[in-house]
Design a protein around this motif. Sequence first.
Motif, PDB file in Angstrom:
ATOM      1  N   ARG A  21       0.988  -1.035   0.029  1.00 20.10           N
ATOM      2  CA  ARG A  21      -0.018   0.064   0.159  1.00 20.10           C
ATOM      3  C   ARG A  21       0.900   0.818  -0.244  1.00 20.10           C
ATOM      4  O   ARG A  21      -0.149   2.046  -0.830  1.00 20.10           O
ATOM      5  CB  ARG A  21      -1.143  -0.050   1.430  1.00 20.10           C
ATOM      6  CG  ARG A  21      -2.098  -0.562   1.165  1.00 20.10           C
ATOM      7  CD  ARG A  21      -2.664  -0.871   1.995  1.00 20.10           C
ATOM      8  NE  ARG A  21      -3.477   0.516   2.610  1.00 20.10           N
ATOM      9  CZ  ARG A  21      -4.170   0.975   3.914  1.00 20.10           C
ATOM     10  NH1 ARG A  21      -3.619  -0.062   4.865  1.00 20.10           N
ATOM     11  NH2 ARG A  21      -4.514   2.541   3.369  1.00 20.10           N
ATOM     12  N   GLU A  22       2.304   1.379   0.813  1.00 25.39           N
ATOM     13  CA  GLU A  22       2.744   1.913   0.958  1.00 25.39           C
ATOM     14  C   GLU A  22       3.774   3.337  -0.369  1.00 25.39           C
ATOM     15  O   GLU A  22       3.209   3.679  -0.565  1.00 25.39           O
ATOM     16  CB  GLU A  22       3.884   2.477   1.878  1.00 25.39           C
ATOM     17  CG  GLU A  22       5.270   3.157   1.678  1.00 25.39           C
ATOM     18  CD  GLU A  22       6.279   2.747   2.612  1.00 25.39           C
ATOM     19  OE1 GLU A  22       6.998   2.908   2.878  1.00 25.39           O
ATOM     20  OE2 GLU A  22       6.020   2.090   4.210  1.00 25.39           O
ATOM     21  N   LEU A  23       3.561   1.488  -1.410  1.00 24.93           N
ATOM     22  CA  LEU A  23       4.239   2.164  -2.509  1.00 24.93           C
ATOM     23  C   LEU A  23       3.416   2.282  -3.802  1.00 24.93           C
ATOM     24  O   LEU A  23       3.612   3.135  -4.946  1.00 24.93           O
ATOM     25  CB  LEU A  23       5.109   0.956  -3.335  1.00 24.93           C
ATOM     26  CG  LEU A  23       6.178  -0.458  -2.863  1.00 24.93           C
ATOM     27  CD1 LEU A  23       6.116  -1.170  -2.907  1.00 24.93           C
ATOM     28  CD2 LEU A  23       7.772   1.202  -2.509  1.00 24.93           C
ATOM     29  N   LEU A  27       1.434  10.171  -1.157  1.00 24.51           N
ATOM     30  CA  LEU A  27       1.823  11.423  -0.409  1.00 24.51           C
ATOM     31  C   LEU A  27       3.006  10.004   0.048  1.00 24.51           C
ATOM     32  O   LEU A  27       3.065  11.230   0.617  1.00 24.51           O
ATOM     33  CB  LEU A  27       0.565  11.354   0.575  1.00 24.51           C
ATOM     34  CG  LEU A  27      -1.245  11.324   0.120  1.00 24.51           C
ATOM     35  CD1 LEU A  27      -1.355  12.344   1.561  1.00 24.51           C
ATOM     36  CD2 LEU A  27      -0.259  12.993  -0.448  1.00 24.51           C
ATOM     37  N   CYS A  28       3.100   9.335  -0.684  1.00 18.13           N
ATOM     38  CA  CYS A  28       4.889   8.602   0.175  1.00 18.13           C
ATOM     39  C   CYS A  28       5.647   8.992  -0.824  1.00 18.13           C
ATOM     40  O   CYS A  28       5.696   8.692  -1.619  1.00 18.13           O
ATOM     41  CB  CYS A  28       4.575   6.793   0.546  1.00 18.13           C
ATOM     42  SG  CYS A  28       3.245   6.888   2.022  1.00 18.13           S
ATOM     43  N   ILE A  29       6.893   9.000  -0.399  1.00 25.93           N
ATOM     44  CA  ILE A  29       8.269   9.488  -1.114  1.00 25.93           C
ATOM     45  C   ILE A  29       8.636   7.612  -1.106  1.00 25.93           C
ATOM     46  O   ILE A  29       9.068   7.143  -0.407  1.00 25.93           O
ATOM     47  CB  ILE A  29       8.917  10.027  -0.854  1.00 25.93           C
ATOM     48  CG1 ILE A  29       8.307  11.604  -0.656  1.00 25.93           C
ATOM     49  CG2 ILE A  29      10.189  10.302  -2.008  1.00 25.93           C
ATOM     50  CD1 ILE A  29       9.433  13.038  -0.574  1.00 25.93           C
ATOM     51  N   GLY A  63       0.499  -2.947   4.958  1.00 20.61           N
ATOM     52  CA  GLY A  63       0.554  -2.335   3.494  1.00 20.61           C
ATOM     53  C   GLY A  63       1.721  -0.964   3.874  1.00 20.61           C
ATOM     54  O   GLY A  63       1.990  -0.840   3.123  1.00 20.61           O
ATOM     55  N   TYR A  64       1.667  -0.964   5.187  1.00 21.66           N
ATOM     56  CA  TYR A  64       2.814   0.062   5.338  1.00 21.66           C
ATOM     57  C   TYR A  64       4.141   0.025   6.098  1.00 21.66           C
ATOM     58  O   TYR A  64       4.307  -1.161   7.477  1.00 21.66           O
ATOM     59  CB  TYR A  64       2.280   1.201   5.885  1.00 21.66           C
ATOM     60  CG  TYR A  64       1.505   2.183   5.318  1.00 21.66           C
ATOM     61  CD1 TYR A  64       2.434   3.606   4.693  1.00 21.66           C
ATOM     62  CD2 TYR A  64       0.258   1.752   4.298  1.00 21.66           C
ATOM     63  CE1 TYR A  64       1.194   3.628   3.459  1.00 21.66           C
ATOM     64  CE2 TYR A  64      -0.165   2.367   4.420  1.00 21.66           C
ATOM     65  CZ  TYR A  64       0.178   3.330   3.099  1.00 21.66           C
ATOM     66  OH  TYR A  64      -0.973   3.915   2.409  1.00 21.66           O
ATOM     67  N   ALA A 226       7.596  11.692   7.469  1.00 19.15           N
ATOM     68  CA  ALA A 226       8.891  11.774   6.879  1.00 19.15           C
ATOM     69  C   ALA A 226       9.064  11.936   5.154  1.00 19.15           C
ATOM     70  O   ALA A 226       9.768  12.955   5.183  1.00 19.15           O
ATOM     71  CB  ALA A 226       9.976   9.996   6.914  1.00 19.15           C
ATOM     72  N   SER A 227       8.217  12.088   4.655  1.00 20.67           N
ATOM     73  CA  SER A 227       8.294  12.061   3.015  1.00 20.67           C
ATOM     74  C   SER A 227       8.477  13.602   2.757  1.00 20.67           C
ATOM     75  O   SER A 227       8.427  14.249   2.311  1.00 20.67           O
ATOM     76  CB  SER A 227       6.998  11.784   2.402  1.00 20.67           C
ATOM     77  OG  SER A 227       6.599   9.737   1.786  1.00 20.67           O
TER      78      SER A 227
END
Length: 241
Positions: A21-23, A27-29, A63-64, A226-227
Amino acid sequence: MHSVLRVQTAASPHDLDDAQRELRDPLCIPDDRAAVMLRGAPWRRVVVLGDSIAEGLGDRVPGYRDRSWAERLVAALESAVGPIASLNLGRRGRRAGEILAYQVPPAVAFAPDLVVVTAGANDILQRSFSLSAVTDEIDRILDRVTSGGALAVTFGLFDLSKVADVPDHVGTRLGRRIAEVNGATQRLAARYDAVHVDFERHPALDRSLFSSDLIHPNRRGHAYIASDVMRALSQRAAQRR
């Protein structure tokens, strides 16, 4: 006891399985993009100080990856520029005055060139809350940690009044205090030429961003923190080139 950040710069197969999910989250780098964004960044000695947000508390989210924002930031810097010396002094429950008294001295002794400060959240929750006192303490924190030339990063707190299970009048007071502390922190950041990252009105702000206590960001929230910090530092690094 103070803790050195332990980071895993190369994702394990288990990490990758857990990060689908993170990938796909816009909004995630991703790690490879983060390394490109921070390439050439000048920072090699990183200190994090503050409360539970600095410490990295937060529930896991399917997922994260199970990493705090600080671990993610240091890993991204290491991927971009090589070995990073890092120290996380954050402890849950700490108020601004305690951060000033107990965390600033070892932070300064570490001789950092990048210092991330999260302060004020626990002060807001006190009956004895004083905006002027908190502002003065954050001012003194930033004065000390930047005295050796380090760049400071400050946070604007998430508006917990939007997610908390509290009566309306309590939520109104909470939201007002958060806005006051965030405004004061942003003004101080400008005074010290710090990087201020504002989460008060984050576009993803809802209950799904928080742990079960509805206070601490969960691992999805940490990924977003973090992003956003990496985006802000990338912009500052570009200005310094």
